[in-house]
Design an enzyme around this catalytic site. Sequence first.
Site, PDB file in Angstrom:
ATOM      1  N   HIS A  10       0.825  -1.207   0.000  1.00 23.28           N
ATOM      2  CA  HIS A  10       0.000   0.000   0.000  1.00 23.28           C
ATOM      3  C   HIS A  10       0.862   1.261   0.000  1.00 23.28           C
ATOM      4  CE1 HIS A  10      -2.778   2.836   2.310  1.00 23.28           C
ATOM      5  NE2 HIS A  10      -3.412   2.603   1.176  1.00 23.28           N
ATOM      6  N   HIS A  52      -0.795  11.065  -1.996  1.00 24.94           N
ATOM      7  CA  HIS A  52      -2.062  10.624  -1.402  1.00 24.94           C
ATOM      8  C   HIS A  52      -2.974  11.748  -0.907  1.00 24.94           C
ATOM      9  CE1 HIS A  52      -4.785   9.352   1.829  1.00 24.94           C
ATOM     10  NE2 HIS A  52      -4.988   8.312   1.042  1.00 24.94           N
TER      11      HIS A  52
END
Length: 244
Positions: A10, A52
């Site tokens: 991730h 992100h």
Amino acid sequence: MLELPRIIAHRGASASAPENTIAAFRAAAAAGATYVEFDSSLTSDGRPVVFHDDALDRTTDGTGLLAETSFEIIKHLDAGSWFGPRFAGELVPTLEEVLEALADLGLGFNMEIKPDRGREAETARMSLTAVADIWPTGAAVPLISSFSRASVAVAKDSGAPWPRSFLFDRRPEDWREIGETLALFGFGANHTHLDERQVAEIKDAGYRLSAYTVNAPERASLLFNWGVDAIFTDDPAMMLRSIP
Ligand code: G3P
Ligand code: MG
């Protein structure tokens, strides 16, 4: 055909290196991961970078919103020092740089299209164009995903050949209609809201199911027992040791 591995790193191996940086993708390869997830977002001037958050503050020495900051500013930010001094000087990578690095490392990827409000289609178009231009034919099949239905729709309507997944926090009421309309390969779910019945329904409907973000091996085992196909984890080395 995409053979999704059970363990996906991730934002790279983000427990051991700063998330969404080339260092994190190198660390994922070193950990033995075969696929990484990353987030593709646009700068104010429309350049896809791998990042992100909406804001620059948590993971760089910059401040303000990514979507309101030009690439000229972004490219000079330090995206490593917040994580540890040995990562000082790590940059916010462009999507192109990440794709080139992953190809060199022999990693597959799940690109999460992460648009700011109003640029759902543009973010998808720019991100998919980079993949089409750079990703080598014959390399691992990418998975394209987003929480934005509009972004996934662009991926479908553009004729891009890669499988698509729709991400959700809590499973939407109309998940079956979403799956059909977007001709999905699968869904990506927040594991904390998933239960065994939901997993069974999604799997029975013929979809792959991935779950984010799972960092406890006991939880990963339970999810796999329920029928989840893949988990996103920040610590692929630990997870690969724990889940054979
Ligand atoms: O794609 C799975 C996961 O990355 C979704 O959540 O917030 O970590 O991008 P987030
Ligand atoms: Mg993501």
